[in-house]
Design a protein around this motif. Structure first.
Motif, PDB file in Angstrom:
ATOM      1  N   ASN A  97      43.502   5.446  60.534  1.00 27.52           N
ATOM      2  CA  ASN A  97      42.366   5.135  61.417  1.00 27.52           C
ATOM      3  C   ASN A  97      41.047   5.617  60.815  1.00 27.52           C
ATOM      4  N   ILE A  98      41.091   6.775  60.167  1.00 30.36           N
ATOM      5  CA  ILE A  98      39.861   7.299  59.550  1.00 30.36           C
ATOM      6  C   ILE A  98      39.485   6.444  58.340  1.00 30.36           C
ATOM      7  N   LEU A  99      40.501   6.028  57.626  1.00 28.36           N
ATOM      8  CA  LEU A  99      40.300   5.229  56.407  1.00 28.36           C
ATOM      9  C   LEU A  99      39.770   3.821  56.715  1.00 28.36           C
ATOM     10  N   TYR A 100      40.028   3.349  57.926  1.00 27.98           N
ATOM     11  CA  TYR A 100      39.673   1.982  58.298  1.00 27.98           C
ATOM     12  C   TYR A 100      38.205   1.652  57.974  1.00 27.98           C
ATOM     13  N   GLY A 101      38.002   0.616  57.185  1.00 29.75           N
ATOM     14  CA  GLY A 101      36.644   0.208  56.812  1.00 29.75           C
ATOM     15  C   GLY A 101      36.081   0.978  55.621  1.00 29.75           C
ATOM     16  N   ASN A 102      36.837   1.956  55.124  1.00 35.52           N
ATOM     17  CA  ASN A 102      36.389   2.765  53.969  1.00 35.52           C
ATOM     18  C   ASN A 102      37.518   2.816  52.932  1.00 35.52           C
ATOM     19  N   ASN A 103      38.084   1.654  52.648  1.00 35.08           N
ATOM     20  CA  ASN A 103      39.354   1.616  51.915  1.00 35.08           C
ATOM     21  C   ASN A 103      39.351   2.254  50.534  1.00 35.08           C
ATOM     22  N   SER A 104      38.164   2.411  49.942  1.00 29.48           N
ATOM     23  CA  SER A 104      38.138   2.977  48.592  1.00 29.48           C
ATOM     24  C   SER A 104      38.117   4.509  48.604  1.00 29.48           C
ATOM     25  N   ALA A 105      38.127   5.116  49.800  1.00 31.73           N
ATOM     26  CA  ALA A 105      38.055   6.576  49.867  1.00 31.73           C
ATOM     27  C   ALA A 105      39.337   7.228  49.348  1.00 31.73           C
ATOM     28  N   SER A 106      39.183   8.408  48.752  1.00 29.70           N
ATOM     29  CA  SER A 106      40.344   9.153  48.242  1.00 29.70           C
ATOM     30  C   SER A 106      40.966   9.985  49.370  1.00 29.70           C
ATOM     31  N   ASP A 107      42.186  10.458  49.138  1.00 34.81           N
ATOM     32  CA  ASP A 107      42.862  11.358  50.081  1.00 34.81           C
ATOM     33  C   ASP A 107      41.983  12.554  50.435  1.00 34.81           C
ATOM     34  N   GLU A 108      41.358  13.115  49.393  1.00 32.98           N
ATOM     35  CA  GLU A 108      40.530  14.321  49.589  1.00 32.98           C
ATOM     36  C   GLU A 108      39.359  14.001  50.508  1.00 32.98           C
ATOM     37  N   GLU A 109      38.770  12.820  50.327  1.00 33.06           N
ATOM     38  CA  GLU A 109      37.616  12.445  51.151  1.00 33.06           C
ATOM     39  C   GLU A 109      38.025  12.232  52.615  1.00 33.06           C
ATOM     40  N   VAL A 110      39.187  11.607  52.814  1.00 36.81           N
ATOM     41  CA  VAL A 110      39.672  11.394  54.186  1.00 36.81           C
ATOM     42  C   VAL A 110      39.950  12.746  54.841  1.00 36.81           C
ATOM     43  N   GLU A 111      40.565  13.647  54.082  1.00 35.52           N
ATOM     44  CA  GLU A 111      40.878  14.971  54.626  1.00 35.52           C
ATOM     45  C   GLU A 111      39.610  15.757  54.947  1.00 35.52           C
ATOM     46  N   ALA A 112      38.608  15.627  54.081  1.00 33.41           N
ATOM     47  CA  ALA A 112      37.340  16.334  54.330  1.00 33.41           C
ATOM     48  C   ALA A 112      36.669  15.796  55.602  1.00 33.41           C
ATOM     49  N   ALA A 113      36.745  14.484  55.798  1.00 29.07           N
ATOM     50  CA  ALA A 113      36.156  13.878  57.003  1.00 29.07           C
ATOM     51  C   ALA A 113      36.894  14.357  58.248  1.00 29.07           C
ATOM     52  N   ALA A 114      38.228  14.420  58.142  1.00 26.29           N
ATOM     53  CA  ALA A 114      39.045  14.881  59.272  1.00 26.29           C
ATOM     54  C   ALA A 114      38.714  16.337  59.601  1.00 26.29           C
ATOM     55  N   LYS A 115      38.499  17.142  58.561  1.00 25.00           N
ATOM     56  CA  LYS A 115      38.156  18.552  58.789  1.00 25.00           C
ATOM     57  C   LYS A 115      36.788  18.674  59.439  1.00 25.00           C
ATOM     58  N   ALA A 116      35.822  17.908  58.940  1.00 30.33           N
ATOM     59  CA  ALA A 116      34.464  17.962  59.506  1.00 30.33           C
ATOM     60  C   ALA A 116      34.477  17.586  60.987  1.00 30.33           C
ATOM     61  N   ALA A 117      35.332  16.623  61.338  1.00 28.95           N
ATOM     62  CA  ALA A 117      35.401  16.160  62.728  1.00 28.95           C
ATOM     63  C   ALA A 117      36.395  16.979  63.554  1.00 28.95           C
ATOM     64  N   GLN A 118      36.980  18.005  62.949  1.00 27.46           N
ATOM     65  CA  GLN A 118      37.912  18.899  63.641  1.00 27.46           C
ATOM     66  C   GLN A 118      39.142  18.165  64.183  1.00 27.46           C
ATOM     67  N   ILE A 119      39.692  17.261  63.372  1.00 32.75           N
ATOM     68  CA  ILE A 119      40.872  16.525  63.816  1.00 32.75           C
ATOM     69  C   ILE A 119      41.963  16.573  62.734  1.00 32.75           C
ATOM     70  N   TYR A 120      41.744  17.424  61.726  1.00 30.22           N
ATOM     71  CA  TYR A 120      42.656  17.498  60.587  1.00 30.22           C
ATOM     72  C   TYR A 120      44.086  17.840  61.003  1.00 30.22           C
ATOM     73  N   ASP A 121      44.230  18.694  62.009  1.00 30.99           N
ATOM     74  CA  ASP A 121      45.580  19.104  62.439  1.00 30.99           C
ATOM     75  C   ASP A 121      46.375  17.954  63.045  1.00 30.99           C
ATOM     76  N   ARG A 122      45.724  16.818  63.362  1.00 28.47           N
ATOM     77  CA  ARG A 122      46.444  15.678  63.938  1.00 28.47           C
ATOM     78  C   ARG A 122      46.500  14.489  62.976  1.00 28.47           C
ATOM     79  N   ILE A 123      46.215  14.728  61.704  1.00 30.15           N
ATOM     80  CA  ILE A 123      46.006  13.623  60.770  1.00 30.15           C
ATOM     81  C   ILE A 123      47.215  12.684  60.629  1.00 30.15           C
ATOM     82  N   LEU A 124      48.429  13.198  60.863  1.00 27.83           N
ATOM     83  CA  LEU A 124      49.613  12.333  60.754  1.00 27.83           C
ATOM     84  C   LEU A 124      50.092  11.819  62.106  1.00 27.83           C
ATOM     85  N   SER A 125      49.392  12.206  63.174  1.00 27.68           N
ATOM     86  CA  SER A 125      49.761  11.721  64.511  1.00 27.68           C
ATOM     87  C   SER A 125      49.300  10.285  64.699  1.00 27.68           C
TER      88      SER A 125
END
Ligand code: ADP
Ligand code: ADP
Length: 229
Positions: A97-125
């Motif tokens: 869902n985070i990757l949607y529309g940003n398909n060229s982003a790396s794993d690290e970038e998706v994880e950093a975005a999830a951390k910034a938005a405080q949702i990293y702990d649910r990333i596989l939910s």
């Protein structure tokens, strides 16, 4: 970077009622602006015009001094990120869902975005708890968590301007606090304009733009507005 300016903007839908009757305001680079006003005042119309869902009939909208009617749609939409009232998630993992529309982003970038938005702990939910791939049923995301997924998606896009349509429904204190933390990370170093319903948003905004019936009736910091009245 990220200066928004409306100059004598007149806009009507289907050439009938004038939704905006000569709107003027400026949001400076990195400033957080709040659009305030009754239903029908013109807040959503301003957002739609900035993203060029419609073309205006009179006046000019500038971003960084450039008339947006002369900018390519694709580069305009790259510069602007929208966080809608409804998060608009798919029943795939939060990561997807985070990757949607940003398909060229790396794993690290998706994880950093999830951390910034405080949702990293649910990333596989999954938003609704259903993992259709594995057939597992987990815990579904709360409304506040879903909103943070939408914030992470926008963070990953890295736009210089952020448009937010705040949910009208009241949030509980805990959800509100978590959302404010996530927002703080995401607003950093960007210009933002929020359709504001919450008092806390209005108080924390650097510029408050009050609309009434298609016109700007107040514009300034909350201190300015209090001193005027
Ligand atoms: P707000 O977001 O402050 O509630 P809007 O920008 O949605 O205000 O509405 C401004 C005016 O434009 C209102 O008179 C509203 O009824 C009208 N309006 C909004 N959206 C549409 C639309 N899609 N078609 C026609 N009229 C619309
Ligand atoms: P909401 O406030 O639910 O997000 P909108 O912003 O789309 O809805 O619309 C705001 C106002 O504009 C509402 O009063 C709605 O009735 C009116 N409106 C929306 N779409 C249209 C339309 N196509 N024609 C006329 N009025 C509309």
């Amino acid at each position: 970077d990220g200066v928004i300016e409306f100059k004598d903007v007149v806009f009507s839908y289907d050439n009938k009622i004038e939704a905006l009757k000569g709107v003027n305001f400026k949001v400076h680079a990195n400033e957080s602006g709040a659009l305030v006003g009754e239903s029908g005042a013109g807040k959503s119309s301003i957002m739609r015009l900035l993203y060029r869902f419609y073309d205006i009939q009179q006046g000019t909208i500038f971003i960084d001094g450039q008339d947006i009617s002369k900018v390519k749609q694709a580069s305009l939409r790259k510069a602007i990120g929208i966080v809608p009232q409804e998060p608009g998630l798919f029943n795939t993992s939060i990561y997807q869902n985070i990757l949607y529309g940003n398909n060229s982003a790396s794993d690290e970038e998706v994880e950093a975005a999830a951390k910034a938005a405080q949702i990293y702990d649910r990333i596989l939910s999954f938003p609704e708890g259903w993992n259709t791939v594995v057939g597992e049923r987990g815990v579904k995301l709360s409304g506040g968590e879903k909103q943070r997924v939408a914030l992470a998606r926008t963070f990953l896009k890295n736009p210089k301007i952020l448009l937010l349509d705040e949910a009208t429904s009241a949030l509980d204190t805990h959800t509100e606090k978590q959302l404010q933390l996530a927002l703080k990370n995401i607003l950093q170093g960007r210009t933002s304009l929020t359709i504001a319903h919450r008092l806390s948003t209005i108080v924390n905004s650097e510029r408050i733009i009050v609309l009434d019936n298609g016109r700007v009736v107040e514009n300034g910091s909350h201190v300015d507005l209090i001193n005027e009245n």
